[in-house]
Design a protein around this motif. Structure first.
Motif, PDB file in Angstrom:
ATOM      1  N   PHE A 223       0.829  -1.213   0.000  1.00 20.85           N
ATOM      2  CA  PHE A 223       0.000   0.000   0.000  1.00 20.85           C
ATOM      3  C   PHE A 223       0.857   1.255   0.000  1.00 20.85           C
ATOM      4  O   PHE A 223       0.586   2.209  -0.733  1.00 20.85           O
ATOM      5  CB  PHE A 223      -0.927   0.002   1.218  1.00 20.85           C
ATOM      6  CG  PHE A 223      -1.744   1.266   1.356  1.00 20.85           C
ATOM      7  CD1 PHE A 223      -2.907   1.430   0.608  1.00 20.85           C
ATOM      8  CD2 PHE A 223      -1.345   2.283   2.203  1.00 20.85           C
ATOM      9  CE1 PHE A 223      -3.661   2.595   0.723  1.00 20.85           C
ATOM     10  CE2 PHE A 223      -2.086   3.449   2.318  1.00 20.85           C
ATOM     11  CZ  PHE A 223      -3.246   3.616   1.577  1.00 20.85           C
ATOM     12  N   ALA A 224       1.891   1.266   0.819  1.00 14.52           N
ATOM     13  CA  ALA A 224       2.706   2.460   0.973  1.00 14.52           C
ATOM     14  C   ALA A 224       3.636   2.694  -0.210  1.00 14.52           C
ATOM     15  O   ALA A 224       3.962   3.847  -0.534  1.00 14.52           O
ATOM     16  CB  ALA A 224       3.526   2.361   2.266  1.00 14.52           C
ATOM     17  N   GLY A 233      -9.936   4.852  -2.055  1.00 15.27           N
ATOM     18  CA  GLY A 233      -9.291   4.808  -0.749  1.00 15.27           C
ATOM     19  C   GLY A 233     -10.166   4.325   0.386  1.00 15.27           C
ATOM     20  O   GLY A 233      -9.649   3.988   1.456  1.00 15.27           O
ATOM     21  N   ASP A 234     -11.492   4.275   0.176  1.00 13.59           N
ATOM     22  CA  ASP A 234     -12.398   3.827   1.243  1.00 13.59           C
ATOM     23  C   ASP A 234     -13.643   3.223   0.606  1.00 13.59           C
ATOM     24  O   ASP A 234     -14.771   3.538   0.977  1.00 13.59           O
ATOM     25  CB  ASP A 234     -12.768   5.008   2.138  1.00 13.59           C
ATOM     26  CG  ASP A 234     -13.343   4.591   3.486  1.00 13.59           C
ATOM     27  OD1 ASP A 234     -13.029   3.471   3.955  1.00 13.59           O
ATOM     28  OD2 ASP A 234     -14.112   5.372   4.072  1.00 13.59           O
ATOM     29  N   LEU A 235     -13.425   2.354  -0.355  1.00 11.85           N
ATOM     30  CA  LEU A 235     -14.521   1.835  -1.171  1.00 11.85           C
ATOM     31  C   LEU A 235     -15.157   0.638  -0.467  1.00 11.85           C
ATOM     32  O   LEU A 235     -14.677  -0.491  -0.561  1.00 11.85           O
ATOM     33  CB  LEU A 235     -14.011   1.445  -2.559  1.00 11.85           C
ATOM     34  CG  LEU A 235     -15.090   1.066  -3.577  1.00 11.85           C
ATOM     35  CD1 LEU A 235     -16.072   2.206  -3.798  1.00 11.85           C
ATOM     36  CD2 LEU A 235     -14.461   0.639  -4.900  1.00 11.85           C
ATOM     37  N   HIS A 236     -16.241   0.890   0.215  1.00  9.34           N
ATOM     38  CA  HIS A 236     -16.974  -0.164   0.911  1.00  9.34           C
ATOM     39  C   HIS A 236     -18.468   0.048   0.689  1.00  9.34           C
ATOM     40  O   HIS A 236     -18.885   1.032   0.065  1.00  9.34           O
ATOM     41  CB  HIS A 236     -16.621  -0.192   2.401  1.00  9.34           C
ATOM     42  CG  HIS A 236     -16.795   1.117   3.099  1.00  9.34           C
ATOM     43  ND1 HIS A 236     -18.029   1.639   3.425  1.00  9.34           N
ATOM     44  CD2 HIS A 236     -15.882   2.024   3.549  1.00  9.34           C
ATOM     45  CE1 HIS A 236     -17.874   2.804   4.051  1.00  9.34           C
ATOM     46  NE2 HIS A 236     -16.584   3.058   4.123  1.00  9.34           N
ATOM     47  N   PHE A 262      -6.201  -2.164  -4.229  1.00 10.33           N
ATOM     48  CA  PHE A 262      -6.684  -1.737  -2.921  1.00 10.33           C
ATOM     49  C   PHE A 262      -8.199  -1.536  -2.925  1.00 10.33           C
ATOM     50  O   PHE A 262      -8.914  -2.066  -2.068  1.00 10.33           O
ATOM     51  CB  PHE A 262      -5.975  -0.455  -2.475  1.00 10.33           C
ATOM     52  CG  PHE A 262      -6.320  -0.038  -1.071  1.00 10.33           C
ATOM     53  CD1 PHE A 262      -5.864  -0.760   0.011  1.00 10.33           C
ATOM     54  CD2 PHE A 262      -7.126   1.065  -0.834  1.00 10.33           C
ATOM     55  CE1 PHE A 262      -6.192  -0.403   1.311  1.00 10.33           C
ATOM     56  CE2 PHE A 262      -7.459   1.446   0.458  1.00 10.33           C
ATOM     57  CZ  PHE A 262      -6.995   0.710   1.536  1.00 10.33           C
ATOM     58  N   ASP A 263      -8.715  -0.760  -3.877  1.00 11.64           N
ATOM     59  CA  ASP A 263     -10.161  -0.547  -3.929  1.00 11.64           C
ATOM     60  C   ASP A 263     -10.908  -1.857  -4.125  1.00 11.64           C
ATOM     61  O   ASP A 263     -11.953  -2.094  -3.505  1.00 11.64           O
ATOM     62  CB  ASP A 263     -10.519   0.407  -5.075  1.00 11.64           C
ATOM     63  CG  ASP A 263     -10.312   1.878  -4.731  1.00 11.64           C
ATOM     64  OD1 ASP A 263     -10.031   2.194  -3.559  1.00 11.64           O
ATOM     65  OD2 ASP A 263     -10.437   2.713  -5.647  1.00 11.64           O
ATOM     66  N   VAL A 264     -10.377  -2.713  -4.984  1.00  8.75           N
ATOM     67  CA  VAL A 264     -11.050  -3.983  -5.263  1.00  8.75           C
ATOM     68  C   VAL A 264     -11.108  -4.835  -4.000  1.00  8.75           C
ATOM     69  O   VAL A 264     -12.149  -5.415  -3.664  1.00  8.75           O
ATOM     70  CB  VAL A 264     -10.337  -4.742  -6.395  1.00  8.75           C
ATOM     71  CG1 VAL A 264     -11.183  -5.936  -6.847  1.00  8.75           C
ATOM     72  CG2 VAL A 264     -10.061  -3.830  -7.591  1.00  8.75           C
ATOM     73  N   GLY A 265     -10.005  -4.903  -3.269  1.00  7.04           N
ATOM     74  CA  GLY A 265      -9.976  -5.691  -2.048  1.00  7.04           C
ATOM     75  C   GLY A 265     -10.897  -5.150  -0.968  1.00  7.04           C
ATOM     76  O   GLY A 265     -11.577  -5.917  -0.277  1.00  7.04           O
ATOM     77  N   MET A 266     -10.939  -3.816  -0.811  1.00 13.15           N
ATOM     78  CA  MET A 266     -11.832  -3.228   0.185  1.00 13.15           C
ATOM     79  C   MET A 266     -13.290  -3.567  -0.121  1.00 13.15           C
ATOM     80  O   MET A 266     -14.068  -3.941   0.766  1.00 13.15           O
ATOM     81  CB  MET A 266     -11.663  -1.706   0.210  1.00 13.15           C
ATOM     82  CG  MET A 266     -10.313  -1.199   0.656  1.00 13.15           C
ATOM     83  SD  MET A 266      -9.917  -1.540   2.404  1.00 13.15           S
ATOM     84  CE  MET A 266      -8.784  -2.910   2.211  1.00 13.15           C
ATOM     85  N   VAL A 349      -3.853 -11.219  -6.683  1.00  9.93           N
ATOM     86  CA  VAL A 349      -3.146 -11.644  -5.468  1.00  9.93           C
ATOM     87  C   VAL A 349      -3.197 -10.541  -4.406  1.00  9.93           C
ATOM     88  O   VAL A 349      -3.507 -10.800  -3.232  1.00  9.93           O
ATOM     89  CB  VAL A 349      -1.692 -12.021  -5.803  1.00  9.93           C
ATOM     90  CG1 VAL A 349      -0.897 -12.274  -4.528  1.00  9.93           C
ATOM     91  CG2 VAL A 349      -1.652 -13.250  -6.702  1.00  9.93           C
ATOM     92  N   ASP A 350      -2.916  -9.305  -4.795  1.00 11.53           N
ATOM     93  CA  ASP A 350      -2.952  -8.203  -3.830  1.00 11.53           C
ATOM     94  C   ASP A 350      -4.368  -7.954  -3.324  1.00 11.53           C
ATOM     95  O   ASP A 350      -4.572  -7.604  -2.156  1.00 11.53           O
ATOM     96  CB  ASP A 350      -2.402  -6.925  -4.458  1.00 11.53           C
ATOM     97  CG  ASP A 350      -0.892  -6.944  -4.630  1.00 11.53           C
ATOM     98  OD1 ASP A 350      -0.241  -7.843  -4.055  1.00 11.53           O
ATOM     99  OD2 ASP A 350      -0.364  -6.063  -5.343  1.00 11.53           O
ATOM    100  N   MET A 351      -5.369  -8.125  -4.188  1.00 10.20           N
ATOM    101  CA  MET A 351      -6.751  -7.946  -3.768  1.00 10.20           C
ATOM    102  C   MET A 351      -7.098  -8.862  -2.602  1.00 10.20           C
ATOM    103  O   MET A 351      -7.730  -8.448  -1.624  1.00 10.20           O
ATOM    104  CB  MET A 351      -7.690  -8.209  -4.947  1.00 10.20           C
ATOM    105  CG  MET A 351      -9.177  -8.059  -4.619  1.00 10.20           C
ATOM    106  SD  MET A 351      -9.982  -9.519  -3.920  1.00 10.20           S
ATOM    107  CE  MET A 351     -10.177 -10.530  -5.378  1.00 10.20           C
TER     108      MET A 351
END
Length: 421
Positions: A223-224, A233-236, A262-266, A349-351
């Motif tokens: 992420f960093a 950044g806060d997709l829920h 990141f968005d996909v995983g959230m 994988v990251d998701m």
């Protein structure tokens, strides 16, 4: 009011203070006839609905602290600046999928935007057992378009780097993500909370789980360090408003350059948490159809994302990455497709890693989900949360060896049924 010292709005002062804003007068008319109500139920901001006749607008204003905690946790007002700029970019990259912005006042940290009605928050719809039919397709397209078009795969290099520099200043909200999502759930952080005593043993087990802690820090590192694209950044499911015909994404104040996954995983984490919460919402009858709907939603959303991302790869890949001059222009379409497969695999994988840690933080950290919190029977809530925590751990730690959603959703179904402990 523009240029004056910041002052938080109230129901009583809003009409007088915003009565000269042309965008508001043009929609609502004379401020003497405005009806104002404060509806903010989130963690950070003031939100007002302003109506006159059959017309309405939303006024959202940042507060100089985290509303969920209070003045002991200050936050910069500039987050409304990042939200405004994120909304304008998302509107250009996937038109019609975010609310229309009508006015922005940087000094007062407020945004005036379209009032979405009869839309409801997606999380509330899912808790109530509603099955909006278009969310999988709409959100798959939104993620593919905004993530691809905000990256070096598509953007002009100078514009992309200028955008990276602009959003890099969203430091404090990134700090919230970096700590609350990736670190706090795995030690005795002051603001953590969980269903106690029911989850106490599970919490201790996770905090002693070396593989899980290493995984969480690997995902924090990604992420960093992996500034691939402008993410929401806060997709829920609490940041999405729906009707049966329309899906809108709201509240991108955490926008930042981060990994595409990141968005996909959230988002997927929230669909899976909704799935595991269904036992707690069966007072009105079986939720088997709802469980099937949530599993189908993840599958359609991912397939839509892949298909649209692939279409954009083939038609809009004009940035500095995987240049056409190396592939298509030399007649090597297969090379381009091989590269696409690698990129999509990395996102996959990251998701899974991001989804796993998001599930943990929503159960063990500061900001919880109503999916679980609205279950009044604490033993039943904890039983639902335990399954979700185990699922999150398995998909995060084993992300590199999981090959598709059928495998992931199969694990979810087995945990839900008790087939695996």
């Amino acid at each position: 009011m523009a240029g004056s010292a910041y002052e938080a709005l109230t129901v009583e002062t809003l009409s007088a203070r915003l009565g000269s804003v042309a965008a508001m007068r043009g929609t609502l008319g004379d401020p003497a006839g405005w009806r104002v109500r404060e509806v903010g139920d989130g963690n950070l901001n003031l939100v007002f609905i302003v109506e006159a006749g059959n017309a309405g607008l939303i006024v959202k204003q940042a507060l100089p602290y985290v509303r969920l905690v209070g003045e002991s946790w200050p936050l910069p007002l500039k987050r409304s600046f990042f939200e405004y700029h994120a909304l304008t970019r998302q509107a250009a990259r996937d038109p019609g999928r975010v609310p229309t912005v009508l006015h922005f006042d940087e000094a007062q940290s407020l945004i005036v935007m379209e009032f979405l009605t009869p839309h409801v928050i997606l999380r509330r719809a899912l808790i109530d057992g509603r099955m909006p039919p278009k969310i999988a397709s709409d959100l798959g397209l939104f993620m593919a378009r905004t993530l691809f078009r905000g990256s070096d795969l598509s953007m002009v290099t100078r514009e992309r780097k200028a955008d990276l520099a602009l959003f890099a200043d969203n430091v404090e909200l990134c700090d919230i993500t970096e700590n609350l999502v990736f670190s706090d759930p795995y030690f005795e952080a002051e603001l953590n909370a969980h269903t106690t005593p029911q989850l106490d043993a599970m919490v201790e087990e996770l905090r002693a789980d070396r593989d899980m802690k290493v995984t969480a820090q690997q995902m924090k590192h990604v992420f960093a360090a992996k500034a691939e694209t402008l993410v929401h950044g806060d997709l829920h499911t609490g940041s999405i408003m729906v009707t049966d015909e329309d899906t809108r994404v709201i509240d991108p104040e955490f926008a930042f350059y981060a990994p595409m996954a990141f968005d996909v995983g959230m988002l997927f984490a929230n669909f899976w948490m909704a799935y595991f919460s269904q036992d707690g919402h069966e007072a009105g009858g079986s939720r088997d159809a709802m469980r099937a709907y949530l599993m189908d939603t993840t599958e359609e959303c991912w397939s839509t994302f892949r298909a649209e991302f692939s279409r954009l790869w083939r038609s809009e890949r004009n940035g500095i990455l995987y240049q056409r001059s190396l592939f298509e222009d030399r007649g090597d379409t297969l090379g381009s497709e091989q590269a696409l497969d690698h990129v999509l695999h990395d996102i996959w994988v990251d998701m899974l890693g991001f989804a796993g840690v998001e599930i943990h933080r929503r159960i063990l950290g500061l900001a919880h989900n109503a999916d679980f919190e609205s279950i009044e029977d604490r033993d039943l809530r904890a039983a639902c949360e335990t399954k979700a925590l185990k699922f999150g751990r398995q998909i995060a730690v084993n992300r590199a060896t999981i090959h598709g959603l059928a495998e992931v959703n199969g694990l979810a179904r087995r945990l839900q049924s008790g087939e695996v402990a």
